[in-house]
Design an enzyme around this catalytic site. Structure first.
Site, PDB file in Angstrom:
ATOM      1  N   SER A  46       9.991   8.866  28.735  1.00 13.44           N
ATOM      2  CA  SER A  46       9.781   8.784  27.290  1.00 13.44           C
ATOM      3  C   SER A  46      10.660   9.809  26.587  1.00 13.44           C
ATOM      4  CB  SER A  46       8.314   9.018  26.936  1.00 13.44           C
ATOM      5  OG  SER A  46       7.944  10.345  27.241  1.00 13.44           O
ATOM      6  N   ASP A  93       0.517  16.460  21.387  1.00 12.04           N
ATOM      7  CA  ASP A  93       0.732  15.968  20.030  1.00 12.04           C
ATOM      8  C   ASP A  93      -0.549  15.518  19.339  1.00 12.04           C
ATOM      9  OD1 ASP A  93       3.385  16.553  19.845  1.00 12.04           O
ATOM     10  OD2 ASP A  93       4.096  14.568  20.392  1.00 12.04           O
ATOM     11  N   ARG A 106       5.613  18.247  14.067  1.00 10.91           N
ATOM     12  CA  ARG A 106       4.316  17.607  13.840  1.00 10.91           C
ATOM     13  C   ARG A 106       3.625  18.032  12.550  1.00 10.91           C
ATOM     14  NH1 ARG A 106       6.812  14.249  16.505  1.00 10.91           N
ATOM     15  NH2 ARG A 106       6.312  13.912  18.697  1.00 10.91           N
ATOM     16  N   ASP A 165       4.923   0.815  20.749  1.00 14.17           N
ATOM     17  CA  ASP A 165       3.576   1.378  20.738  1.00 14.17           C
ATOM     18  C   ASP A 165       2.970   1.386  19.333  1.00 14.17           C
ATOM     19  OD1 ASP A 165       4.018   1.726  23.385  1.00 14.17           O
ATOM     20  OD2 ASP A 165       3.793   3.904  23.398  1.00 14.17           O
TER      21      ASP A 165
END
Length: 410
Positions: free
Chosen positions: A180, A126, A97, A17
């Site tokens: 995922s 996210d 994050r 990605d």
């Protein structure tokens, strides 16, 4: 595109990605791309990310080992609060994050970039976490979120784009991905695809960090964890750095089947999602920390922390690490930890973490006061006045109720 972008810092994993995003940025914005890859303990080799970036002609490539920063400055402060989102989730993805966002902004300033970019989708949390971090640190920064801009909205389109631009696609990526995965030193999360039906039990092969409790050793493992000012500093008397200590707890928890969670959670963007989480070391650390707090924290301070914790956890989950309210709560939490020191003894057995001992030089526990034997420090007759004072309002309420009974006029 209303603003011309000359240089952008991309949060780059080297996977399919973000490799597609890298090429897409070059083609769509005709700009220079700087890649930033963070080692947060995800357990992957990061040098392939450098080679892929070089293949795209990237000149400025940042690959940084941030494991100690991650645990010391983000995980440990969060664990001082005993933070749990919706009562069970240890926030393994959410807490990573802000660190990534912070380093992206710092790199953008260092290299003169006018934009940053992430690979989060438009459905998840996210995107919010990254962008609140960016804007909290640089309100003028331009944010590029490809998943909200491009039309590559299916796995087939992504692979077609990759093949068209000669981007390597691993064979196991050519089909539909079963689920995922996101990982760091604190946890591994798995979601999507075959995990989307909340009635179906997660297959055993989804778990890659923790053995099943049934397969864990039949003999218990005992460990001692030492704390200073609310942070774990040693295991079984051996001093360790924050990242080393969490790594060791992960090994112990994983081997004993500790830290699995199947959660249907409320995302900040409004939908519910199912996540399979593995947090072996963090699960042990939470029990240990609460254990040492139980002997060193005053009742009022302890109960206030418990009342504030859900708000603190929600702020982290929603991406407000750099907000003033999170910093205010952190100051209060850190103040409470000044005397949280000592050692706890834990029993690890088949998925369970059991606190079996605690001691501290700052202990508030007094055997003289709680003993069932005769003592000279507590007069049990004092309890009578205490009870009557606390019962006064209840007695008055009861009397008021009786006084309102209507008189008879027979």
């Amino acid at each position: 595109m209303s603003k011309e972008i000359k240089k952008v810092v991309l949060a780059y994993s080297g996977g399919l990605d973000t490799s597609i995003i890298l090429k897409w940025l070059q083609d769509t914005y005709n700009c220079e791309v700087v890649t930033f890859t963070a080692d947060l303990g995800q357990g992957e080799e990061l040098e392939p990310a450098r080679k892929k970036a070089e293949m795209f002609g990237v000149k400025e490539i940042f690959i940084e080992d941030l494991r100690e920063d991650f645990v010391r400055d983000y995980v440990f402060p969060m664990f001082r609060a005993n933070a749990l989102y919706e009562g069970v989730y240890l926030l393994g993805t959410a807490i990573a994050r802000p660190l990534i966002a912070k380093r992206q902004i710092e790199i953008a300033h260092a290299v003169g970039a006018d934009a940053v970019c992430h690979g989060a989708t438009g459905k998840g949390n996210d995107q919010v976490r990254f962008e609140l971090g960016y804007y909290g640190l640089d309100p003028e920064i331009t944010v590029i979120a490809p998943w909200r801009e491009w039309d590559l909205n299916s796995r087939t389109k992504l692979i077609d784009y990759a093949e068209k631009h000669q981007i390597p696609v691993a064979k196991d990526k050519r089909g539909e991905s079963p689920f995922s995965v996101d990982a760091n030193l604190l946890h591994t999360s798995s979601e999507g695809k075959l995990l989307e039906d909340p009635w179906e039990e997660s297959p055993e092969y989804v778990y890659n960090r923790i053995v099943s409790p049934e397969e864990a050793p039949d003999k218990a493992t005992y460990i001692e964890v030492e704390f200073e000012k609310g942070d774990a500093v040693a295991i079984d008397g051996v001093k360790m750095s924050p990242a080393t200590l969490l790594t060791k707890l992960n090994e112990l928890g994983g081997a004993n089947g500790i830290g699995r969670l199947d959660l249907l959670e409320n995302r900040f963007v409004g939908m519910k999602s199912r996540g399979i989480y593995e947090t072996p070391g963090g699960t042990i650390l939470l029990t240990a920390h609460r254990g040492i707090e139980s002997t060193t924290l005053d009742r009022g301070a302890m109960h206030l922390k418990d009342e504030l914790m859900p708000k603190y956890a929600e702020l982290i989950y929603n991406g407000f690490w750099f907000s003033p309210e999170r910093e205010m709560l952190q100051a209060l939490i850190d103040k409470s930890q000044e005397n949280v020191c000592g050692t706890v003894r834990l029993k690890l057995y088949k998925g369970g973490v059991h606190l079996v001992g605690r001691k501290s030089p700052e202990s508030l526990y007094s055997m003289e006061h709680v003993t069932f034997e005769e003592d000279e420090v507590y007069d049990q007759r004092d309890a009578e006045g205490f009870i009557k004072l606390n019962a006064l309002r209840l007695r008055l309420l009861n009397q008021r109720g009786k006084s309102k009974i209507s008189p008879s006029y027979e």
